[in-house]
Design an enzyme around this catalytic site. Structure first.
Site, PDB file in Angstrom:
ATOM      1  N   HIS A  91      45.573  35.547  37.313  1.00 23.51           N
ATOM      2  CA  HIS A  91      45.044  36.523  38.623  1.00 23.51           C
ATOM      3  C   HIS A  91      43.288  37.187  37.804  1.00 23.51           C
ATOM      4  CE1 HIS A  91      44.147  37.302  43.009  1.00 23.51           C
ATOM      5  NE2 HIS A  91      43.385  38.454  42.560  1.00 23.51           N
TER       6      HIS A  91
ATOM      7  N   TYR B  20      39.408  36.062  38.286  1.00 22.60           N
ATOM      8  CA  TYR B  20      37.590  36.916  38.555  1.00 22.60           C
ATOM      9  C   TYR B  20      36.108  36.265  38.448  1.00 22.60           C
ATOM     10  CZ  TYR B  20      39.897  40.287  40.227  1.00 22.60           C
ATOM     11  OH  TYR B  20      40.847  41.441  41.788  1.00 22.60           O
TER      12      TYR B  20
ATOM     13  N   GLU C 261      36.785  46.899  44.023  1.00 22.64           N
ATOM     14  CA  GLU C 261      38.106  45.908  44.351  1.00 22.64           C
ATOM     15  C   GLU C 261      37.785  45.301  43.247  1.00 22.64           C
ATOM     16  OE1 GLU C 261      39.540  42.097  44.285  1.00 22.64           O
ATOM     17  OE2 GLU C 261      37.098  42.669  44.101  1.00 22.64           O
TER      18      GLU C 261
ATOM     19  N   GLU D 261      42.192  44.411  53.255  1.00 22.28           N
ATOM     20  CA  GLU D 261      44.173  44.910  52.475  1.00 22.28           C
ATOM     21  C   GLU D 261      44.300  46.149  53.006  1.00 22.28           C
ATOM     22  OE1 GLU D 261      40.849  44.784  50.633  1.00 22.28           O
ATOM     23  OE2 GLU D 261      41.590  43.111  48.855  1.00 22.28           O
TER      24      GLU D 261
ATOM     25  N   THR E 166      46.212  41.722  49.297  1.00 24.48           N
ATOM     26  CA  THR E 166      45.174  41.596  50.432  1.00 24.48           C
ATOM     27  C   THR E 166      45.791  40.055  50.975  1.00 24.48           C
ATOM     28  OG1 THR E 166      43.872  41.578  48.228  1.00 24.48           O
ATOM     29  CG2 THR E 166      43.467  40.076  49.238  1.00 24.48           C
TER      30      THR E 166
ATOM     31  N   CYS F 129      35.783  37.878  49.265  1.00 27.69           N
ATOM     32  CA  CYS F 129      37.306  37.358  48.224  1.00 27.69           C
ATOM     33  C   CYS F 129      38.171  36.513  49.774  1.00 27.69           C
ATOM     34  CB  CYS F 129      37.932  39.170  48.402  1.00 27.69           C
ATOM     35  SG  CYS F 129      40.127  38.164  48.191  1.00 27.69           S
TER      36      CYS F 129
ATOM     37  N   CYS G 181      35.992  33.703  41.351  1.00 25.73           N
ATOM     38  CA  CYS G 181      35.266  34.476  42.428  1.00 25.73           C
ATOM     39  C   CYS G 181      34.279  35.036  42.686  1.00 25.73           C
ATOM     40  CB  CYS G 181      36.814  34.456  43.610  1.00 25.73           C
ATOM     41  SG  CYS G 181      36.623  36.303  43.034  1.00 25.73           S
TER      42      CYS G 181
ATOM     43  N   CYS H  65      44.445  33.369  46.299  1.00 24.33           N
ATOM     44  CA  CYS H  65      44.729  33.336  45.078  1.00 24.33           C
ATOM     45  C   CYS H  65      45.345  34.422  44.380  1.00 24.33           C
ATOM     46  CB  CYS H  65      43.736  33.786  44.524  1.00 24.33           C
ATOM     47  SG  CYS H  65      42.314  33.802  45.317  1.00 24.33           S
TER      48      CYS H  65
HETATM   49 FE1  SF4 Z   1      39.990  37.596  45.717  1.00 27.03          FE
HETATM   50 FE2  SF4 Z   1      38.919  36.913  43.937  1.00 27.03          FE
HETATM   51 FE3  SF4 Z   1      41.375  37.554  43.820  1.00 27.03          FE
HETATM   52 FE4  SF4 Z   1      41.509  35.780  45.190  1.00 27.03          FE
HETATM   53  S1  SF4 Z   1      40.420  36.572  42.817  1.00 27.03           S
HETATM   54  S2  SF4 Z   1      42.171  36.476  46.320  1.00 27.03           S
HETATM   55  S3  SF4 Z   1      39.189  35.888  46.096  1.00 27.03           S
HETATM   56  S4  SF4 Z   1      39.659  38.930  44.401  1.00 27.03           S
END
Ligand code: SF4
Length: 493
Positions: free
Chosen positions: A294, A298, A445, A259, A192, A101, A301, A105
């Protein structure tokens, strides 16, 4: 300065006086140099680095709609479906490069949500939150800052609302309204990247009701503001970051986002950094906008992370000598299938985005929620298949210090040898990477980041419009055709 180099990012972090505790101890000096934090700093540094690589510039940068300058995409307000699609492509790229990660984001989605909702509050109430936010955003874009979004409150007794808690600090709230700003108290969990950010954008974590105005607060706080304290979280096998050799997993970039618990111990926030203050009726929209963007992320990422895991698993099958087996190939295909399914949904969600009242663009909500719902399952299934193909040794392997002991090193090398084209150290290194990338921290996560599974299912039911589907079914079953149907074929039997 609109595009920091990775070195400038690290130097600018070092200049901050971030108050952080790692493993219970106060971090003297900079968090940048702490071995528990530095892998996460390295990951964010990659986001800065790739913005300077010409072949990635189209994904990693954008044109500011405020200034016309080239800025990092991580500080950009989405101006159309093309921006939304490029964001997902950027996330897949970064996931492939780091295998973890990359943290930025959350702040990006928090900034887009604040941009949209501050506009809507001003329209409804004649406030000046949007103008304040535009000035803040311009500064973030100009200085290419890393902004961490902070949304999840501790929540205390889950059956009670913010205003009903025995301890009022279980949700971040305003404890003092001053002519020049507000004082906030409380904490945010699971944060995060905050520990290695320049700024924290604090948002309400839930919709609010009348009487909960003090909990309706959105504001920006420098990461080293007086009263901000980080308590860094533990992760699976995190002491391996301190080791050398082939036991380390992904020590360069770490596991998930690094985190932390952030405590706001009576932090003063001046008015020009306050973007919502008491407007309870807009909190739900703010949370919803943030979460929807968000959740679509996913598919990007985790898709990139899965690409690395698929690669490590395929390499392991070569090390073991099982790579030609058709059942092994079929399991790799399944890992690819699960990865591409979620990525395609994220791209689709972006391509089908719609324009918000402020002019920026939102992803298609039902497909964004579907992306995240699939991630809560597919990441586990991809990890399960990886374990299946890698074999049980990733759970039983002796530590690499066994290779340093001449009394036993030859036995370890003899009995962990497989395909002679690969040495035992390579098998251990790849196996430890798979163990690391499928650890409990990684899985949890994927389950809870951007909202726990039920948080996607509830809006999905509303967005699915079941009544419209019932009407469709009635039309198909009972409706009268305007065009005469074709005669049914005669049954000769
Ligand atoms: Fe992390 Fe994915 Fe969230 Fe970006 S979208 S902060 S890479 S978990």
């Amino acid at each position: 300065m609109t595009l920091k180099t990775p070195e400038q990012y690290v130097d600018s972090l070092r200049a901050l006086k971030i108050r952080a505790y790692v493993n219970g101890a106060f971090v003297e000096g900079s968090v940048v140099d702490h071995p528990a934090v530095s892998p996460h700093v390295n990951t964010v540094a990659k986001t800065y680095e790739l913005a300077h690589v010409p072949e990635h510039a189209e994904l990693m940068t954008a044109t500011s709609h405020l200034t016309g300058e080239t800025i990092h995409r991580y500080t950009h307000i989405h101006q159309g479906p093309d921006d939304l699609v490029k964001k997902i492509q950027m996330l897949r790229l970064l996931g492939q490069v780091t295998g973890t990660c990359f943290q930025r984001c959350v702040g990006l989605d928090a900034m887009n949500a604040t941009y949209a909702v501050s506009y809507e509050i001003d329209e409804a109430k004649g406030t000046d939150y949007h103008q304040r936010f535009l000035k803040y955003l311009e500064m973030v874009q100009r200085e290419d800052l890393m902004v961490a979004g902070a949304m999840t409150d501790p929540k205390g007794h889950r059956a009670k609302k913010p205003g009903e808690q025995e301890d009022p600090d279980q949700y971040v709230h305003v404890v003092e309204q001053r002519p020049d700003g507000v004082v906030i108290r409380g904490a945010k969990l699971h944060n995060t990247g905050g520990i290695n950010s320049h700024e924290i954008l604090v948002l309400p974590g839930t919709a609010m009701q009348p009487g909960e105005e003090a909990y309706a607060i959105a504001c920006a706080v420098p990461a080293d503001a007086e009263g901000v304290i980080f308590v860094f979280g533990r992760q699976s096998n995190d002491t391996r970051k301190l080791e050398k050799g082939c036991d380390i997993g992904n020590t360069r970039f770490g596991v998930v986002g690094g985190e932390a618990l952030i405590v706001f111990d009576d932090v003063f926030v001046p008015n020009d950094r306050v973007f919502l203050n008491g407007e309870i009726e807009h909190c739900g929209t703010l949370v919803n906008y943030f979460a929807t963007w968000h959740r679509a992320n996913y598919g990007g990422c985790k898709g990139g992370n899965a690409d690395v895991l698929i690669g490590a698993t395929a390499l392991m099958t070569r090390i073991l000598g099982t790579d030609k087996n058709t059942i092994v190939k079929d399991k790799l295909i399944e890992m690819v299938h699960l990865t591409e399914t979620t990525y395609a949904s994220a791209i689709g969600s972006s391509a089908l985005g719609y324009q918000l009242p402020c002019g920026s663009w939102m992803v298609d909500p039902i497909s964004a929620n579907t992306v995240k719902q699939n991630i809560t399952r597919n990441v586990y299934e991809i990890g399960r298949l990886s374990h299946d193909l890698a074999g049980g040794f990733i759970a039983t392997l002796p530590g690499t210090d066994a290779l340093d002991n001449p009394d036993i090193a030859h036995w370890v090398k003899k009995y962990y040898a497989a395909n002679p084209d690969y040495d035992v150290e390579e098998r251990i290194h790849v196996g430890r990477y798979i163990e690391n990338a499928t650890s409990v921290t990684t899985m949890v996560e994927a389950m809870h980041g951007a909202g726990s599974p039920q948080a996607q299912r509830i809006p999905m039911l509303a967005q699915a419009n079941i009544n419209a589907k019932i009407a469709m079914a009635k039309d198909v079953i009972h409706g009268k055709d305007d065009v005469p149907g074709l005669p049914l074929p005669m049954n000769d039997l």
